[in-house]
Design a protein around this motif. Sequence first.
Motif, PDB file in Angstrom:
ATOM      1  N   GLU A  39      11.985  -1.913  -1.496  1.00 16.94           N
ATOM      2  CA  GLU A  39      12.599  -3.111  -2.066  1.00 16.94           C
ATOM      3  C   GLU A  39      14.029  -3.222  -1.566  1.00 16.94           C
ATOM      4  N   SER A  40      14.548  -4.434  -1.591  1.00 16.71           N
ATOM      5  CA  SER A  40      15.866  -4.697  -1.031  1.00 16.71           C
ATOM      6  C   SER A  40      16.938  -3.827  -1.678  1.00 16.71           C
ATOM      7  N   GLY A  41      17.713  -3.143  -0.856  1.00 19.26           N
ATOM      8  CA  GLY A  41      18.813  -2.335  -1.347  1.00 19.26           C
ATOM      9  C   GLY A  41      18.427  -0.953  -1.843  1.00 19.26           C
ATOM     10  N   LYS A  42      17.160  -0.581  -1.655  1.00 17.68           N
ATOM     11  CA  LYS A  42      16.693   0.719  -2.159  1.00 17.68           C
ATOM     12  C   LYS A  42      16.060   1.550  -1.049  1.00 17.68           C
ATOM     13  N   GLY A  43      15.871   2.813  -1.327  1.00 16.79           N
ATOM     14  CA  GLY A  43      15.142   3.673  -0.415  1.00 16.79           C
ATOM     15  C   GLY A  43      13.646   3.441  -0.550  1.00 16.79           C
ATOM     16  N   PRO A  44      12.870   3.864   0.451  1.00 19.86           N
ATOM     17  CA  PRO A  44      11.411   3.706   0.378  1.00 19.86           C
ATOM     18  C   PRO A  44      10.816   4.468  -0.805  1.00 19.86           C
ATOM     19  N   GLN A  45       9.728   3.927  -1.321  1.00 22.97           N
ATOM     20  CA  GLN A  45       9.038   4.541  -2.458  1.00 22.97           C
ATOM     21  C   GLN A  45       7.589   4.794  -2.061  1.00 22.97           C
ATOM     22  N   PHE A  46       7.126   6.011  -2.273  1.00 26.69           N
ATOM     23  CA  PHE A  46       5.759   6.410  -1.937  1.00 26.69           C
ATOM     24  C   PHE A  46       4.734   5.576  -2.709  1.00 26.69           C
ATOM     25  N   ILE A  47       3.682   5.135  -1.974  1.00 22.30           N
ATOM     26  CA  ILE A  47       2.588   4.418  -2.644  1.00 22.30           C
ATOM     27  C   ILE A  47       1.346   5.292  -2.684  1.00 22.30           C
ATOM     28  N   ILE A  48       0.874   5.696  -1.501  1.00 16.88           N
ATOM     29  CA  ILE A  48      -0.380   6.424  -1.401  1.00 16.88           C
ATOM     30  C   ILE A  48      -0.449   7.104  -0.040  1.00 16.88           C
ATOM     31  N   ASP A  49      -1.190   8.204   0.031  1.00 14.29           N
ATOM     32  CA  ASP A  49      -1.403   8.834   1.334  1.00 14.29           C
ATOM     33  C   ASP A  49      -2.892   9.092   1.535  1.00 14.29           C
ATOM     34  N   ILE A  50      -3.260   9.385   2.783  1.00 20.84           N
ATOM     35  CA  ILE A  50      -4.647   9.649   3.105  1.00 20.84           C
ATOM     36  C   ILE A  50      -4.709  10.705   4.200  1.00 20.84           C
ATOM     37  N   ARG A  51      -5.603  11.630   4.043  1.00 16.46           N
ATOM     38  CA  ARG A  51      -5.765  12.674   5.033  1.00 16.46           C
ATOM     39  C   ARG A  51      -6.597  12.149   6.190  1.00 16.46           C
ATOM     40  N   SER A  52      -6.414  12.722   7.352  1.00 17.08           N
ATOM     41  CA  SER A  52      -7.087  12.193   8.541  1.00 17.08           C
ATOM     42  C   SER A  52      -8.601  12.391   8.522  1.00 17.08           C
ATOM     43  N   ASN A  53      -9.112  13.272   7.661  1.00 15.61           N
ATOM     44  CA  ASN A  53     -10.558  13.472   7.598  1.00 15.61           C
ATOM     45  C   ASN A  53     -11.237  12.544   6.576  1.00 15.61           C
ATOM     46  N   MET A  54     -10.453  11.602   6.040  1.00 17.05           N
ATOM     47  CA  MET A  54     -10.995  10.617   5.102  1.00 17.05           C
ATOM     48  C   MET A  54     -10.932   9.240   5.751  1.00 17.05           C
ATOM     49  N   ASP A  55     -11.740   8.293   5.272  1.00 19.34           N
ATOM     50  CA  ASP A  55     -11.623   6.934   5.796  1.00 19.34           C
ATOM     51  C   ASP A  55     -11.214   5.929   4.710  1.00 19.34           C
ATOM     52  N   LYS A  56     -11.171   6.393   3.465  1.00 19.89           N
ATOM     53  CA  LYS A  56     -10.787   5.483   2.382  1.00 19.89           C
ATOM     54  C   LYS A  56     -10.230   6.292   1.223  1.00 19.89           C
ATOM     55  N   ARG A  57      -9.219   5.731   0.598  1.00 17.85           N
ATOM     56  CA  ARG A  57      -8.689   6.345  -0.619  1.00 17.85           C
ATOM     57  C   ARG A  57      -8.167   5.234  -1.518  1.00 17.85           C
ATOM     58  N   GLN A  58      -8.455   5.358  -2.811  1.00 20.24           N
ATOM     59  CA  GLN A  58      -8.041   4.311  -3.742  1.00 20.24           C
ATOM     60  C   GLN A  58      -7.027   4.844  -4.731  1.00 20.24           C
ATOM     61  N   GLY A  59      -6.080   3.965  -5.071  1.00 20.64           N
ATOM     62  CA  GLY A  59      -5.114   4.276  -6.104  1.00 20.64           C
ATOM     63  C   GLY A  59      -5.137   3.150  -7.126  1.00 20.64           C
ATOM     64  N   GLN A  60      -4.057   3.034  -7.864  1.00 23.70           N
ATOM     65  CA  GLN A  60      -3.984   1.951  -8.842  1.00 23.70           C
ATOM     66  C   GLN A  60      -3.665   0.645  -8.140  1.00 23.70           C
ATOM     67  N   ARG A  61      -4.628  -0.232  -8.066  1.00 18.57           N
ATOM     68  CA  ARG A  61      -4.507  -1.545  -7.425  1.00 18.57           C
ATOM     69  C   ARG A  61      -4.331  -1.495  -5.913  1.00 18.57           C
ATOM     70  N   VAL A  62      -4.346  -0.329  -5.327  1.00 16.73           N
ATOM     71  CA  VAL A  62      -4.210  -0.208  -3.873  1.00 16.73           C
ATOM     72  C   VAL A  62      -5.349   0.610  -3.288  1.00 16.73           C
ATOM     73  N   THR A  63      -5.712   0.246  -2.054  1.00 18.19           N
ATOM     74  CA  THR A  63      -6.722   0.981  -1.297  1.00 18.19           C
ATOM     75  C   THR A  63      -6.189   1.150   0.115  1.00 18.19           C
ATOM     76  N   VAL A  64      -6.305   2.351   0.654  1.00 16.41           N
ATOM     77  CA  VAL A  64      -5.930   2.571   2.044  1.00 16.41           C
ATOM     78  C   VAL A  64      -7.196   2.870   2.830  1.00 16.41           C
ATOM     79  N   LEU A  65      -7.305   2.214   3.985  1.00 20.15           N
ATOM     80  CA  LEU A  65      -8.440   2.429   4.883  1.00 20.15           C
ATOM     81  C   LEU A  65      -7.924   2.988   6.197  1.00 20.15           C
ATOM     82  N   LEU A  66      -8.631   3.972   6.715  1.00 21.18           N
ATOM     83  CA  LEU A  66      -8.234   4.613   7.967  1.00 21.18           C
ATOM     84  C   LEU A  66      -9.380   4.517   8.969  1.00 21.18           C
ATOM     85  N   ASN A  67      -9.092   3.962  10.126  1.00 24.65           N
ATOM     86  CA  ASN A  67     -10.085   3.883  11.206  1.00 24.65           C
ATOM     87  C   ASN A  67      -9.539   4.655  12.396  1.00 24.65           C
ATOM     88  N   LYS A  68     -10.003   5.882  12.551  1.00 26.26           N
ATOM     89  CA  LYS A  68      -9.460   6.740  13.598  1.00 26.26           C
ATOM     90  C   LYS A  68      -9.932   6.319  14.980  1.00 26.26           C
TER      91      LYS A  68
END
Lengths: 112, 115
Positions: A39-68
């Motif tokens: 956000e403006s004027g602030k440092g980055p804030q962690f949302i979610i991470d995913i390991r390289s051996n996964m293709d999908k991970r879900q959090g609260q209202r967020v989903t990360v997809l990985l296509n290696k």
Amino acid sequence: GESVGLHLPTLSVQEGDNSIINCAYSNSASDYFIWYKQESGKGPQFIIDIRSNMDKRQGQRVTVLLNKTVKHLSLQIAATQPGDSAVYFCAENMGRDDKIIFGKGTRLHILP
Amino acid sequence: NAGVTQTPKFRILKIGQSMTLQCTQDMNHNYMYWYRQDPGMGLKLIYYSVGAGITDKGEVPNGYNVSRSTTEDFPLRLELAAPSQTSVYFCASRIRGGKSSYEQYFGPGTRLTVT
């Protein structure tokens, strides 16, 4: 705050719709991928991470997809809210070096 | 916990001057990082450390030096300030292992202007 996001691509999304933010990476040896929100004027804030051996991970209202195969990462935000307005960065952990490198960001703009 | 603290918040330097940006974390984190963020751009890694006594170069280390004598502190030194070092500097830390292994905690940043 500082002018974070002026030179970054912008994604405009209607409030309540889903947002999809994309990221391309280049290092095949990266073992973790991370999404941050800044956000403006602030440092980055962690949302979610995913390991390289996964293709999908879900959090609260967020989903990360990985296509290696095509070295592509995406962050999906469900039911986008005004508070989601920010710059979003993907980052990768460069394998055994343990250095976390940020990619290019995307500014998410919420339309009322 | 105060988290990651950085001082000063703002600083204006003349070309050729030196200064140290301070970074302290009270979470007993092993890893610490320094990034710079130019206006409207992404973050570039300057230096990082995986533990006390160990430091390594990132993407843009030239013109900077670091030390890590304790787990808590990771100061960044600019020896001969140049206009190209005008930027916002962020310090971050993370713990090895844990629920979200790669969650970095960022400080509020130091805005540096070199004129």
